[in-house]
Design a protein around this motif. Sequence first.
Motif, short mmCIF file in Angstrom:
data_model
loop_
_atom_site.label_atom_id
_atom_site.label_comp_id
_atom_site.label_asym_id
_atom_site.label_seq_id
_atom_site.Cartn_x
_atom_site.Cartn_y
_atom_site.Cartn_z
N THR A 70 0.43 -1.07 -0.33
CA THR A 70 -0.39 0.00 -0.09
C THR A 70 0.90 1.25 -0.04
OG1 THR A 70 -1.83 -1.46 0.89
CG2 THR A 70 -1.78 1.19 1.38
N HIS A 128 -7.15 5.85 3.00
CA HIS A 128 -8.83 5.79 1.62
C HIS A 128 -9.19 7.34 1.63
CE1 HIS A 128 -10.06 1.48 1.39
NE2 HIS A 128 -9.64 1.81 2.64
N GLU A 129 -8.61 8.32 2.25
CA GLU A 129 -8.85 9.64 1.87
C GLU A 129 -7.96 10.06 0.96
OE1 GLU A 129 -8.20 13.80 3.98
OE2 GLU A 129 -9.16 12.29 5.61
N TRP A 131 -6.84 8.11 -0.95
CA TRP A 131 -7.30 7.66 -2.78
C TRP A 131 -7.97 8.05 -3.34
CZ3 TRP A 131 -2.94 4.79 -3.35
CH2 TRP A 131 -2.63 3.85 -2.40
N ASP A 132 -9.34 8.55 -2.65
CA ASP A 132 -10.40 9.28 -2.43
C ASP A 132 -9.66 10.85 -3.13
OD1 ASP A 132 -12.29 7.57 -1.99
OD2 ASP A 132 -12.73 8.82 -0.06
N ARG A 153 -15.62 7.52 -5.97
CA ARG A 153 -15.52 7.10 -4.69
C ARG A 153 -16.83 5.80 -5.25
NH1 ARG A 153 -17.12 11.33 -0.03
NH2 ARG A 153 -14.92 11.22 0.67
#
Length: 191
Positions: A70, A128-129, A131-132, A153
Amino acid sequence: MADERPKERADAARNRRAILEATAALLAEHGADALTMDRVAAAAGVGKGTIFHRFGNRAGLLHEMIAETTFALMDAVRTGPPPLGPGAPADARLLAFFDAFVRMMTDNIEVTVAYLQGPPHPQAAEIHEFWDEHIAALLREARPDLDAEVVGRLLFGALGAAMVPQMARAGETERLLGAVRELVESVLIIR
């Protein structure tokens, strides 16, 4: 969010490696559903308390299992060569990102499935933030007419569908990659 670890004692490093290797072997042999801390401890030759002390819980152990890939993908997005990294057009970067992300998931499908079954790791929201924001920024550049946050999203959420691990486990990675590419390309086409 840098992945900086303090210097480990030799025995702690050895235990860490043994635990991670045992976890990987158990996931490969038995799948995500059969992974228990008791099995990991027995396979690694350590006490269950060592695992809990080191990783906190099952989610922490699984986070550690996927952290390396990741963080490597995050670094490639930030500073790697184009098209994944800066310097390529937004549409090419978006396609490269989804290709790389799907490969990361499918190459580590049992870890991914196990990780997603448990409670989220404390760093999960931050990851995740990232990636978003990355997806939305590329969509805003490539398609300023879209609601980049929502569309981004939705695109990213498609990777959480049950068919992703099913296809990966069935050896249909290339078909999955092609379908995800078609999905992203369909969003990039201005009508």
